[in-house]
Design an enzyme around this catalytic site. Structure first.
Site, PDB file in Angstrom:
ATOM      1  N   CYS A   1     -10.461  -4.929   0.347  1.00 35.15           N
ATOM      2  CA  CYS A   1     -11.552  -3.948   0.462  1.00 35.15           C
ATOM      3  C   CYS A   1     -12.451  -4.036  -0.775  1.00 35.15           C
ATOM      4  O   CYS A   1     -12.134  -4.704  -1.758  1.00 35.15           O
ATOM      5  CB  CYS A   1     -10.990  -2.542   0.626  1.00 35.15           C
ATOM      6  SG  CYS A   1     -10.417  -1.793  -0.922  1.00 35.15           S
TER       7      CYS A   1
ATOM      8  N   CYS B   1      -4.287   0.768  -2.307  1.00 38.50           N
ATOM      9  CA  CYS B   1      -4.100  -0.498  -1.591  1.00 38.50           C
ATOM     10  C   CYS B   1      -3.050  -1.366  -2.282  1.00 38.50           C
ATOM     11  O   CYS B   1      -2.838  -1.272  -3.502  1.00 38.50           O
ATOM     12  CB  CYS B   1      -5.403  -1.290  -1.557  1.00 38.50           C
ATOM     13  SG  CYS B   1      -6.716  -0.538  -0.603  1.00 38.50           S
TER      14      CYS B   1
ATOM     15  N   ASN C   1       0.834  -1.202   0.000  1.00 40.42           N
ATOM     16  CA  ASN C   1       0.000   0.000   0.000  1.00 40.42           C
ATOM     17  C   ASN C   1       0.870   1.254   0.000  1.00 40.42           C
ATOM     18  O   ASN C   1       1.936   1.303   0.615  1.00 40.42           O
ATOM     19  CB  ASN C   1      -1.019   0.005   1.147  1.00 40.42           C
ATOM     20  CG  ASN C   1      -0.435  -0.230   2.519  1.00 40.42           C
ATOM     21  OD1 ASN C   1       0.585  -0.882   2.681  1.00 40.42           O
ATOM     22  ND2 ASN C   1      -1.090   0.309   3.539  1.00 40.42           N
TER      23      ASN C   1
ATOM     24  N   GLU D   1       0.419   5.222   0.597  1.00 38.86           N
ATOM     25  CA  GLU D   1      -0.482   6.258   1.101  1.00 38.86           C
ATOM     26  C   GLU D   1      -0.033   7.651   0.669  1.00 38.86           C
ATOM     27  O   GLU D   1       1.010   7.810   0.025  1.00 38.86           O
ATOM     28  CB  GLU D   1      -0.574   6.141   2.631  1.00 38.86           C
ATOM     29  CG  GLU D   1      -1.174   4.802   3.046  1.00 38.86           C
ATOM     30  CD  GLU D   1      -1.399   4.664   4.543  1.00 38.86           C
ATOM     31  OE1 GLU D   1      -0.904   5.504   5.323  1.00 38.86           O
ATOM     32  OE2 GLU D   1      -2.092   3.704   4.926  1.00 38.86           O
TER      33      GLU D   1
ATOM     34  N   CYS E   1     -10.884  -3.090  -4.166  1.00 39.23           N
ATOM     35  CA  CYS E   1      -9.926  -4.112  -4.619  1.00 39.23           C
ATOM     36  C   CYS E   1     -10.652  -5.371  -5.094  1.00 39.23           C
ATOM     37  O   CYS E   1     -10.217  -6.019  -6.048  1.00 39.23           O
ATOM     38  CB  CYS E   1      -8.928  -4.439  -3.522  1.00 39.23           C
ATOM     39  SG  CYS E   1      -7.779  -3.076  -3.230  1.00 39.23           S
TER      40      CYS E   1
ATOM     41  N   GLU F   1      -3.175  -4.432  -3.111  1.00 39.83           N
ATOM     42  CA  GLU F   1      -3.721  -5.306  -4.158  1.00 39.83           C
ATOM     43  C   GLU F   1      -3.767  -4.607  -5.509  1.00 39.83           C
ATOM     44  O   GLU F   1      -3.447  -5.195  -6.544  1.00 39.83           O
ATOM     45  CB  GLU F   1      -5.143  -5.759  -3.786  1.00 39.83           C
ATOM     46  CG  GLU F   1      -5.202  -6.668  -2.572  1.00 39.83           C
ATOM     47  CD  GLU F   1      -5.353  -5.926  -1.248  1.00 39.83           C
ATOM     48  OE1 GLU F   1      -4.899  -4.771  -1.152  1.00 39.83           O
ATOM     49  OE2 GLU F   1      -5.923  -6.508  -0.310  1.00 39.83           O
TER      50      GLU F   1
HETATM   51  N1  THU Z   1      -5.198  -1.610   2.676  1.00 41.36           N
HETATM   52  C1  THU Z   1      -4.660  -2.399   1.705  1.00 41.36           C
HETATM   53  O1  THU Z   1      -3.611  -2.079   1.134  1.00 41.36           O
HETATM   54  N2  THU Z   1      -5.286  -3.551   1.402  1.00 41.36           N
HETATM   55  C2  THU Z   1      -6.379  -4.041   2.048  1.00 41.36           C
HETATM   56  O2  THU Z   1      -6.866  -5.120   1.701  1.00 41.36           O
HETATM   57  C3  THU Z   1      -6.990  -3.273   3.148  1.00 41.36           C
HETATM   58  C4  THU Z   1      -6.422  -1.916   3.373  1.00 41.36           C
HETATM   59  C5  THU Z   1      -4.490  -0.395   3.066  1.00 41.36           C
HETATM   60  C6  THU Z   1      -5.154   0.898   2.705  1.00 41.36           C
HETATM   61  C7  THU Z   1      -4.538   1.843   3.728  1.00 41.36           C
HETATM   62  O3  THU Z   1      -3.273   2.284   3.242  1.00 41.36           O
HETATM   63  C8  THU Z   1      -4.300   0.962   4.950  1.00 41.36           C
HETATM   64  O4  THU Z   1      -4.333  -0.372   4.469  1.00 41.36           O
HETATM   65  C9  THU Z   1      -5.337   1.144   6.043  1.00 41.36           C
HETATM   66  O5  THU Z   1      -6.624   1.045   5.517  1.00 41.36           O
END
Ligand code: THU
Length: 161
Positions: free
Chosen positions: A112, A73, A62, A64, A115, A75
């Site tokens: 999520c 994310c 991920n 940010e 994704c 994925e």
């Molecule tokens: N996140 C992912 O990368 N994948 C997931 O399946 C769930 C959430 C990330 C998004 C954000 O950067 C952090 O996790 C918290 O939500």
């Protein structure tokens, strides 16, 4: 009126050591790449590793941003990289793990909603199901045979015809 039911079949393993060797290796790789996440805002580092039909491995973490909705994310970082580096090649399995640096990382998380939509479109695009191997840094493991099964009544290009 008819009642319809949706059934989700998935496997639950007590821990990574109960998996077949190839899956355990992929999961441990996903655990390692959590350290490459850029997650200064959530402190929740997600790592994903895909095994492709041509044998290649593709990773995603991920990423940010100070403008929170800009973050992506793990994925979808992975899927974009796979589609770009290996166009048209099927993804067989993706292991997804996370390091919740401010809490526990001991149960599987599943992708999520956005994704799930992206994973399902990838399956349709290359006409191959994607197995998901989901776990924290420790604890039990879920294996979901087909990512699209996480998105019942999904919206697809078929609906636009
Ligand atoms: N996140 C992912 O990368 N994948 C997931 O399946 C769930 C959430 C990330 C998004 C954000 O950067 C952090 O996790 C918290 O939500």
């Amino acid at each position: 009126m008819n009642h319809q039911q949706y059934k989700l079949d998935y496997e639950v393993y007590a821990d990574a050591s109960a998996l077949k060797q190839e899956d355990a290796t992929l999961l441990n790789h996903a655990r390692e790449v959590t350290s490459q996440a850029y997650a200064p805002y959530s402190a929740f580092k997600v790592g994903a590793v895909a095994k492709l039909a041509n044998g290649a491995l593709v990773i995603g973490t991920n990423q940010e941003n100070a403008s929170f909705p800009v973050g992506i994310c793990a994925e979808r970082v992975l899927l974009s990289a796979a589609a770009t580096l290996h166009p048209g090649v099927a993804i067989e399995s993706i292991a997804i793990s996370y390091d919740n640096t401010k809490g526990k990382s001991n149960h599987p998380i599943s992708p999520c909603g956005i994704c799930r939509q992206s994973l399902h479109e990838y399956e349709l695009r290359v006409k191959n199901p994607i197995r998901l191997i989901l776990a924290g840094l420790e604890g039990n493991v879920y294996v979901i045979p087909q990512a699209g099964s996480l998105l019942p009544l999904s919206f697809t290009s078929e609906d636009m015809k």
